[in-house]
Design a protein around this motif. Structure first.
Motif, mmCIF file in Angstrom:
data_model
loop_
_atom_site.group_PDB
_atom_site.id
_atom_site.type_symbol
_atom_site.label_atom_id
_atom_site.label_comp_id
_atom_site.label_asym_id
_atom_site.label_seq_id
_atom_site.Cartn_x
_atom_site.Cartn_y
_atom_site.Cartn_z
ATOM 1 N N LEU A 149 0.856 -1.179 0.000
ATOM 2 C CA LEU A 149 0.000 0.000 0.000
ATOM 3 C C LEU A 149 0.895 1.234 0.000
ATOM 4 C CD1 LEU A 149 -2.788 -0.698 2.677
ATOM 5 C CD2 LEU A 149 -3.137 -0.458 0.214
ATOM 6 N N ARG A 150 0.373 2.325 -0.534
ATOM 7 C CA ARG A 150 1.078 3.597 -0.447
ATOM 8 C C ARG A 150 0.172 4.619 0.215
ATOM 9 N NH1 ARG A 150 3.644 7.719 -4.958
ATOM 10 N NH2 ARG A 150 1.415 8.203 -5.291
ATOM 11 N N LEU A 151 0.622 5.126 1.338
ATOM 12 C CA LEU A 151 -0.099 6.185 2.030
ATOM 13 C C LEU A 151 0.418 7.539 1.559
ATOM 14 C CD1 LEU A 151 -0.125 4.835 5.704
ATOM 15 C CD2 LEU A 151 -1.692 4.322 3.815
ATOM 16 N N SER A 152 -0.492 8.492 1.492
ATOM 17 C CA SER A 152 -0.134 9.864 1.142
ATOM 18 C C SER A 152 -0.599 10.794 2.249
ATOM 19 C CB SER A 152 -0.800 10.285 -0.177
ATOM 20 O OG SER A 152 -0.404 9.460 -1.235
ATOM 21 N N CYS A 153 0.092 11.881 2.395
ATOM 22 C CA CYS A 153 -0.291 12.903 3.367
ATOM 23 C C CYS A 153 -0.008 14.266 2.747
ATOM 24 C CB CYS A 153 0.478 12.743 4.671
ATOM 25 S SG CYS A 153 0.196 14.064 5.877
ATOM 26 N N LYS A 154 -1.070 15.010 2.495
ATOM 27 C CA LYS A 154 -0.935 16.343 1.903
ATOM 28 C C LYS A 154 -1.037 17.390 2.998
ATOM 29 C CE LYS A 154 -2.565 19.322 -1.811
ATOM 30 N NZ LYS A 154 -1.188 19.489 -2.345
ATOM 31 N N ALA A 155 -0.113 18.316 2.978
ATOM 32 C CA ALA A 155 -0.032 19.341 4.012
ATOM 33 C C ALA A 155 -0.298 20.725 3.449
ATOM 34 C CB ALA A 155 1.349 19.321 4.647
ATOM 35 N N SER A 156 -0.893 21.572 4.278
ATOM 36 C CA SER A 156 -1.014 22.977 3.935
ATOM 37 C C SER A 156 0.229 23.685 4.445
ATOM 38 C CB SER A 156 -2.270 23.576 4.563
ATOM 39 O OG SER A 156 -2.165 23.540 5.984
ATOM 40 N N PHE A 178 3.190 7.762 12.255
ATOM 41 C CA PHE A 178 3.003 6.976 13.461
ATOM 42 C C PHE A 178 1.817 6.050 13.219
ATOM 43 C CE2 PHE A 178 5.814 9.129 16.522
ATOM 44 C CZ PHE A 178 6.133 10.256 15.789
ATOM 45 N N ARG A 179 1.689 5.036 14.055
ATOM 46 C CA ARG A 179 0.538 4.152 13.927
ATOM 47 C C ARG A 179 0.064 3.715 15.306
ATOM 48 N NH1 ARG A 179 3.610 -1.124 11.201
ATOM 49 N NH2 ARG A 179 4.708 -1.809 13.092
ATOM 50 N N GLN A 180 -1.201 3.367 15.350
ATOM 51 C CA GLN A 180 -1.794 2.900 16.601
ATOM 52 C C GLN A 180 -2.713 1.739 16.318
ATOM 53 O OE1 GLN A 180 -3.743 5.928 18.961
ATOM 54 N NE2 GLN A 180 -3.506 4.712 20.808
ATOM 55 N N TYR A 225 -2.895 4.705 10.758
ATOM 56 C CA TYR A 225 -1.644 5.399 10.485
ATOM 57 C C TYR A 225 -1.891 6.901 10.463
ATOM 58 C CZ TYR A 225 0.814 1.084 9.469
ATOM 59 O OH TYR A 225 1.419 -0.148 9.577
ATOM 60 N N TYR A 226 -1.043 7.622 11.185
ATOM 61 C CA TYR A 226 -1.165 9.058 11.318
ATOM 62 C C TYR A 226 0.060 9.757 10.744
ATOM 63 C CZ TYR A 226 -4.799 7.969 14.755
ATOM 64 O OH TYR A 226 -5.920 7.493 15.377
ATOM 65 N N CYS A 227 -0.192 10.803 10.012
ATOM 66 C CA CYS A 227 0.845 11.691 9.515
ATOM 67 C C CYS A 227 0.988 12.849 10.505
ATOM 68 C CB CYS A 227 0.408 12.197 8.140
ATOM 69 S SG CYS A 227 1.407 13.468 7.408
ATOM 70 N N GLY A 257 -5.823 10.386 10.441
ATOM 71 C CA GLY A 257 -5.524 8.964 10.436
ATOM 72 C C GLY A 257 -6.183 8.233 9.289
ATOM 73 N N THR A 258 -5.535 7.165 8.851
ATOM 74 C CA THR A 258 -6.097 6.301 7.813
ATOM 75 C C THR A 258 -5.878 4.854 8.233
ATOM 76 O OG1 THR A 258 -6.125 5.844 5.428
ATOM 77 C CG2 THR A 258 -3.979 6.318 6.393
ATOM 78 N N GLN A 259 -6.904 4.032 8.061
ATOM 79 C CA GLN A 259 -6.865 2.652 8.528
ATOM 80 C C GLN A 259 -6.129 1.765 7.522
ATOM 81 O OE1 GLN A 259 -8.222 1.123 11.484
ATOM 82 N NE2 GLN A 259 -7.016 -0.610 10.719
#
Length: 122
Positions: A18-25, A37-39, A92-94, A115-117
């Motif tokens: 899988l590829r996670l993405s995180c877009k920031a302002s 991070f992940r929980q 998973y948290y960015c 977060g994304t599962q």
């Protein structure tokens, strides 16, 4: 104020990717250190990976399987996850560290995504 929006989570079989993405302002994104991070249910949030001007660092549990990268032109970071295992299942948290430390400690990160599962079936 920095807003982070993650995407790319889902259900995958063990051994998959899988590829996670995180877009920031934010106009100074390139100066931020970013972390993943992940929980997992019933567990504390744990460090996965971080990227800063000094490079990247990974938790031992994901080293060699996960790759953290960033595209400053798109204000986006990516977490490529290969050879996934059931124990990688978590939210998973960015996170963004505006001071740029790239630490593995969650307390230094000022901003967090929703977060994304990620679920890995055996």
């Amino acid at each position: 104020q920095v807003q982070l929006v993650e995407s790319g989570g889902g259900l995958v079989q063990a051994g998959g990717s899988l590829r996670l993405s995180c877009k920031a302002s934010g106009r100074t994104f390139s100066t931020y250190a970013m972390g993943w991070f992940r929980q997992a249910p019933g567990k504390e949030r744990e460090f996965v990976a971080a990227i800063s001007w000094t490079g990247t660092n990974y938790a031992d549990s994901v080293k060699g399987r996960f790759t953290f990268s960033r595209d400053n032109a798109k204000n986006t970071v990516y977490l490529q996850m290969n050879s996934l295992k059931p124990e990688d299942t978590a939210v998973y948290y960015c996170a963004a560290d505006l001071r740029g430390s790239g630490s593995s400690r969650s307390g230094v990160y000022e901003y967090w995504g929703q977060g994304t599962q990620v679920t890995v079936s055996s």
